[in-house]
Structures are given as C-alpha cells and as structure tokens.
Design an enzyme around this catalytic site. Structure first.
Site, PDB file in Angstrom:
ATOM      1  N   HIS A  50       0.837  -1.197   0.000  1.00 40.59           N
ATOM      2  CA  HIS A  50       0.000   0.000   0.000  1.00 40.59           C
ATOM      3  C   HIS A  50       0.872   1.247   0.000  1.00 40.59           C
ATOM      4  O   HIS A  50       2.080   1.181   0.254  1.00 40.59           O
ATOM      5  CB  HIS A  50      -0.977   0.003   1.173  1.00 40.59           C
TER       6      HIS A  50
HETATM    7  P1  TYD Z   1      -2.285  -3.904   7.830  1.00 36.39           P
HETATM    8  O1  TYD Z   1      -2.458  -2.517   7.296  1.00 36.39           O
HETATM    9  O2  TYD Z   1      -2.894  -5.019   7.052  1.00 36.39           O
HETATM   10  O3  TYD Z   1      -0.744  -4.198   8.064  1.00 36.39           O
HETATM   11  P2  TYD Z   1       0.479  -4.122   6.992  1.00 36.39           P
HETATM   12  O4  TYD Z   1       0.737  -2.663   6.748  1.00 36.39           O
HETATM   13  O5  TYD Z   1       1.614  -4.795   7.684  1.00 36.39           O
HETATM   14  O6  TYD Z   1       0.075  -4.811   5.746  1.00 36.39           O
HETATM   15  O7  TYD Z   1      -2.834  -3.920   9.323  1.00 36.39           O
HETATM   16  C1  TYD Z   1      -3.073  -5.133  10.025  1.00 36.39           C
HETATM   17  C2  TYD Z   1      -4.226  -4.917  11.005  1.00 36.39           C
HETATM   18  O8  TYD Z   1      -3.900  -3.975  12.024  1.00 36.39           O
HETATM   19  C3  TYD Z   1      -5.491  -4.393  10.339  1.00 36.39           C
HETATM   20  O9  TYD Z   1      -6.577  -5.054  10.948  1.00 36.39           O
HETATM   21  C4  TYD Z   1      -5.527  -2.936  10.706  1.00 36.39           C
HETATM   22  C5  TYD Z   1      -4.820  -2.891  12.041  1.00 36.39           C
HETATM   23  N1  TYD Z   1      -4.057  -1.645  12.286  1.00 36.39           N
HETATM   24  C6  TYD Z   1      -4.474  -0.794  13.286  1.00 36.39           C
HETATM   25  O10 TYD Z   1      -5.490  -1.021  13.969  1.00 36.39           O
HETATM   26  N2  TYD Z   1      -3.730   0.323  13.534  1.00 36.39           N
HETATM   27  C7  TYD Z   1      -2.606   0.621  12.827  1.00 36.39           C
HETATM   28  O11 TYD Z   1      -1.956   1.651  13.098  1.00 36.39           O
HETATM   29  C8  TYD Z   1      -2.193  -0.279  11.774  1.00 36.39           C
HETATM   30  C9  TYD Z   1      -0.978   0.002  10.942  1.00 36.39           C
HETATM   31  C10 TYD Z   1      -2.945  -1.401  11.545  1.00 36.39           C
END
Ligand code: TYD
Length: 136
Positions: A50
């Site tokens: 992303h």
């Molecule tokens: P995700 O964005 O999929 O992680 P990555 O960037 O590693 O691909 O996030 C994983 C999970 O954590 C998703 O359910 C959203 C949650 N999350 C939060 O609640 N707060 C945050 O600051 C972040 C980055 C993720």
C-alpha cells in the site's frame, strides 16, 4: 530514492549494552502521532502492499531482519533492515512491501498520522495513476 532514505541512528552503548533514543525533530523528521510494531511474522508471508498520500513513516527493525521494497512509481529500491541502528524513512506517496522477515523479527514503525484505513491506497494500478499526475 527521492523521499526514501536510510538513517543511521546514534547508539549509546556501554558495558551493560546499547540504547537508542528517538526524539521528535532530532531523530524523527516529523511529528510523531503513532507507533506500532509488527511481530510474530510468518516466514514467506509478505505484508504492506500500500501507499499513503499524507503519511510519513520511520521503520526500524529492532530485532531480526526484513526487507522493504519501496517504489515511487518510477523507480524501485530494496532496503534490508538488519540492525536496530538503521531506520528507513518513507515519505508520502511511496508504495511499500515488507518481506523476508527473519525469525523473531520485530519491525517498529513510527508514523506521522493516526491510523486511518480510509487513506490507504491498496490498488497498485490506482497508485501508479495517482503518482503519475492523476490528481496529486
Ligand atoms: P495492515 O495494514 O494489514 O498491516 P500491513 O501494513 O503490515 O500490511 O494492518 C493489520 C491490522 O492492524 C489491520 O486489521 C488494521 C490494524 N491496524 C491498526 O489497527 N492500527 C494501525 O496503526 C495499523 C498500521 C494497523
């Protein structure tokens, strides 16, 4: 790459071990609004995929190692984070992928904005369109 760079952190060590302190303005080039860390990662399972219009981040592998592929729509670069003394600054509008997590890797992320799932750009084709002049 423009808008992405490795920062060497200052470690304060003595015979008891080492310590790194991160202070807003001095060590982190933005106002810190959020810190999270990724751990218990699974071998061979990548994350990320992303970009964010308005988010800046500093990534530090405080334990173990991982690789970060960054892409600004024109060039791509791969950074290996394998020391708690290295931080990767990722600016706005950079596509990122994290992979090759080692056992007991802990990837700490310091962010300039609160979590907002609405502002994620998760479609690579849309990202390329935006970064190449489509409305930014
Ligand atoms: P995700 O964005 O999929 O992680 P990555 O960037 O590693 O691909 O996030 C994983 C999970 O954590 C998703 O359910 C959203 C949650 N999350 C939060 O609640 N707060 C945050 O600051 C972040 C980055 C993720």
């Amino acid at each position: 790459m423009e808008n992405c760079r490795l920062i060497e952190l200052t470690s304060h060590g003595d015979n008891r071990g080492s310590l790194i302190a991160l202070e807003k303005e001095h060590d982190v080039p933005f106002d810190i609004k959020r810190v999270y860390y990724i751990y218990d990662t699974k071998r061979g399972v990548p994350r990320g995929f992303h970009a964010h219009e308005n988010l800046e981040q500093l990534l530090i592998c405080v334990s173990g190692s991982c690789k970060i592929k960054v892409d600004n729509g024109k060039e791509k670069e791969i950074y290996e984070l394998n020391s708690p003394e290295k931080a990767l600054y990722i600016g706005k509008m950079i596509w990122r992928e994290m992979y090759d997590f080692s056992g007991s890797c802990v990837l700490m992320v310091i962010a300039s904005e609160y979590y907002n799932p609405e502002e994620y750009i998760r479609d690579y084709d849309k990202y390329i369109e935006l970064v190449n002049g489509g409305g930014i």
